[in-house]
Design an enzyme around this catalytic site. Sequence first.
Site, mmCIF file in Angstrom:
data_model
loop_
_atom_site.group_PDB
_atom_site.id
_atom_site.type_symbol
_atom_site.label_atom_id
_atom_site.label_comp_id
_atom_site.label_asym_id
_atom_site.label_seq_id
_atom_site.Cartn_x
_atom_site.Cartn_y
_atom_site.Cartn_z
ATOM 1 N N SER A 757 0.838 -1.196 0.000
ATOM 2 C CA SER A 757 0.000 0.000 0.000
ATOM 3 C C SER A 757 0.881 1.258 0.000
ATOM 4 O O SER A 757 1.616 1.507 -0.944
ATOM 5 C CB SER A 757 -0.953 -0.036 1.197
ATOM 6 O OG SER A 757 -1.988 0.907 1.057
ATOM 7 N N ASP A 831 -9.140 -4.617 -5.940
ATOM 8 C CA ASP A 831 -8.735 -3.735 -4.830
ATOM 9 C C ASP A 831 -9.841 -2.733 -4.530
ATOM 10 O O ASP A 831 -10.292 -1.997 -5.405
ATOM 11 C CB ASP A 831 -7.447 -2.995 -5.202
ATOM 12 C CG ASP A 831 -6.774 -2.346 -4.005
ATOM 13 O OD1 ASP A 831 -7.486 -1.883 -3.103
ATOM 14 O OD2 ASP A 831 -5.532 -2.304 -3.971
ATOM 15 N N HIS A 865 -7.514 -5.479 -1.564
ATOM 16 C CA HIS A 865 -6.314 -4.736 -1.187
ATOM 17 C C HIS A 865 -5.308 -5.625 -0.454
ATOM 18 O O HIS A 865 -4.100 -5.533 -0.667
ATOM 19 C CB HIS A 865 -6.704 -3.545 -0.312
ATOM 20 C CG HIS A 865 -5.585 -2.587 -0.062
ATOM 21 N ND1 HIS A 865 -4.939 -1.929 -1.076
ATOM 22 C CD2 HIS A 865 -4.987 -2.183 1.089
ATOM 23 C CE1 HIS A 865 -3.996 -1.144 -0.567
ATOM 24 N NE2 HIS A 865 -4.001 -1.290 0.741
#
Length: 983
Positions: A757, A831, A865
């Site tokens: 991330s 995601d 994610h």
Amino acid sequence: MRLHKLSLTSPTLLLLPPHFPPSLHFKSCRISSSTTRNHSHNRFLQPMSASRLQKLVPVAAIATEDAAGSNGSSAAHEDDESNGGYRLPPPEIKDIVDAPPLPSLSFSPNRDKILFLKRRSLPPLSELAKPEDKLAGIRIDGKSNTRSRMSFYTGIGIHDLKDDGTLGPEKVIHGFPDGSKINFVSWSTDGKHLAFSIRQDQEDDSGSKLIVWVADVETGKAKPLFHAPDVFLNAVFDNYVWVNDSTLLVCTIPLSRGSPPKKPLVPSGPKIQSNERKSVVQSRTYQDLLKDEYDEDLFEYYATSQLVLVSLDGSVKLFGEPAIYTSLDPSPDQKYVLLSSIHRPFSFNVPCGRFPTKDDLWSADGKFIRTLCDLPLAEDIPITFNSVRKGMRSLNWREDKPSDLYWVETQDGGDAKVEVSPRDIVYTQAADAPEGEEPKIFFKLDLRYGGISWCDDSLALVYESWYKTRRVRTWLVAPGSHETPRLLFDRSSEDVYSDPGSPMLRRTPDGTYIIAKFKKEDKEGTYLLLNGSGATPEGNIPFLDLFDIDTGDKERIWQSDKEKYYESVVALMSDQTAGDLNVNELKVLTSKESKTENTQYYIQKWPDRKAFQITSFPHPYPQLASLHKEMVRYERRDGVQLTANLYLPPGYDPSRDGPLPCLVWAYPGEFKNKEAAGQVRGSPNEFPGIGSTSPLLWLARRFAILSGPTIPIIGEGKEEANDSYVEQLVWSAEAAVQEVIRRGVAHPDKIAIGGHSYGAFMTANLLAHAPHLFSCGIARSGAYNRTLTPFGFQSEDRTLWEATDTYIKMSPFMSANKIKKPILLIHGEEDNNSGTLTMQSDRFFNALKGHGALSRLVILPFESHGYSSRESIMHVLWETDRWLQKFCVSNSSQDIASKNDESKETKGSEDKAVASGGGAVAELEDNGVDGLHFHTRSSLWRTGVPYQLLRIRNQLMLCNVYMKGWLLYRLYSLETKTNLYAT
């Protein structure tokens, strides 16, 4: 009582042995690779570590069957790079990931029983491949009428907790079908019953829907709550709640509901959004939003519930009309229920949390009393931190009163940029207040409201904070009197050394939680018990302080062992008696762990503080039981103190084995103060949790791991931290690399960088602006082009148009032409995280490929994610290991000519920087060298080194192909010390 009031997460291992039918085939990973460079460097990183078993928090057990693709090897050939199958990592990694997970724990309201909630490991990809509807910011499994990708428990065992801390024999909850998936386990207020939902994988729609069951705790016998077989749970939002010891309020699928709306083959018209009123509407880059009228209808179809009041004997009563209920909250005295719901008009711009919301007050037997508030659509909340919704918010019951409500209302229109005093006002009102009666003002706040801990009419703690300054304040208030509130604590949230701790809470007979007040036999006064993490320059040393609320005096009655173990207080266990609690009768639940011993739980009793161990969990990964962990401290060039956890593989001897390939896994953080940024967080004695995608897995592959090095991005005063993001990022990375090289544990040419991330964003930036530090990089689920998140990201609350230069400079997409080291990009195809669209990795890879960068893109079908299926996780580990072996471990024989070219290029650029002063940055960027960082490896050879040493260096470079690099490392270390600040 909801399970999350006392539920325990197990260590970070979520895994399982393979037995999935090999005949099933799945959509394979999409892999793109660009390897057009003539020479490759290396260094690379890997997955995110998971949290350790430390706090009582809700845990949804993961379940599943294993699904393995074709067997893979870490030493893949070029012709294997892009094959379409899922691969397995080396056995030493796979075996750790496939170890069975430990159970989750939950204590009964009376603290006399413990639930062991049994789990299975990583789910198969087939679980993620099930259809889901992405609506209003959430994802719905229409077949089950719940959130999609929901994990579950596989069984429930109950143990009696005896006074001596031992556990009685297990009593298994039984009566439901084998193979049931269990969710939403909750205790009744009296602790005599459990409620939970079950579902099964069946082809027909009804078989996969959730059914509410209840179990008698004494006998373990479970039965369906509803007699009728066609009453199913709607768990898209809230699901059910105990109204009293024998009655539940349940969100059910309306019996009159028909089939889902069908998407029209031909739309009724174009999709139109209008802003003809010139409203200012700014929002982050949300995903899974509603797109058209069909989405609106489908969202309403699945989210609408019919509330039903049902007793344990099966008697049923409808409660209100069908609506999209998001929260069910009975009053402490069980006479009222506060219902929150959302309604039309919906929005195509923001998720459902900002839809119009209504709060209604009902009697517990199903009679409507009044509407407390009905707030309009909130599309226009400013993006500035601490901005909030206008109108009543944070509406709750006072935990210390039978049925008193409290809430807060903003006085600045919800806009944090507006200067006003007070900024927030807290109001209270009794549920049975006469119609038309004005609420009472309870407290006025100049910062943003942060919550209230209630105790009684003589004591409540009110919290407020302000993000821009990191200021947090705690006020002591006497709710039942007109005494002037007293400021108890006023500090910076970043200053962890000054954290006084939080008051311990006790459970009331009504099932609420209030501040526990204590008394001492030898002294008058009222005391609180503050439970603190105990941050110090030596690491966290948790404590319990007895705090006199009248004088402010503190007495430390317990503190963790700091030599070998890390201990913490998890919960108060002696709260069954009424009135103030006696310190000498204190009983708490504690956890204890060390660098090599996994977390176990204990009951500690006063006054002798004798500890009784209540769990004996096996070591989750015995093959790494003797790993070495050390909290290391070092300093970056601007004087900021940094820390990191350094892990070394079992049996490693630096004098015998020499420097290792090293994996650095990090995540930047923002600070307002250099001193606070340099404070130590965490403990050197904490047990190393290794999750299914943790970088610590590479200890099994004989890597050194630098985990969580602090990467502070500091903006003091009115300075914005991100305006110097790149410079500070490079300084922190440079300091970390120099430290592992100085210690002799990392080979200078075999250091990889990676993150997930925002850590992936960091990784790409470091390869662009500090290529001399790392051999390769791994970036998972990142965002690389900040112009695609124009209304803020992470801690940045300025827009692209307010801080254009910062957005551009921070975006590694804009520096794709500078990235010359190998980079592996991994992203979930689905995601759902704000800002990190899968498109970010797609476009970044295209930019890299367009400049001939050695790069590879792996898109994981059905993953979000974070990655959850066994196939995906195993493949991520295989990709990671392949990249590390190829571009980090095998990096000892770099092309000498390319190395010399890099050295010449860097030195030439530095000469320009020295000559040009402030104007050098643009020139350096043209040459693909970071103009903000001069301490490159080549510069460490550059000045102040005796001629004889340089001759030795040149000779070593000619023969380094044939050496392990140990002598080269020793020479490099010596010169690093000589020229660390040579510029």
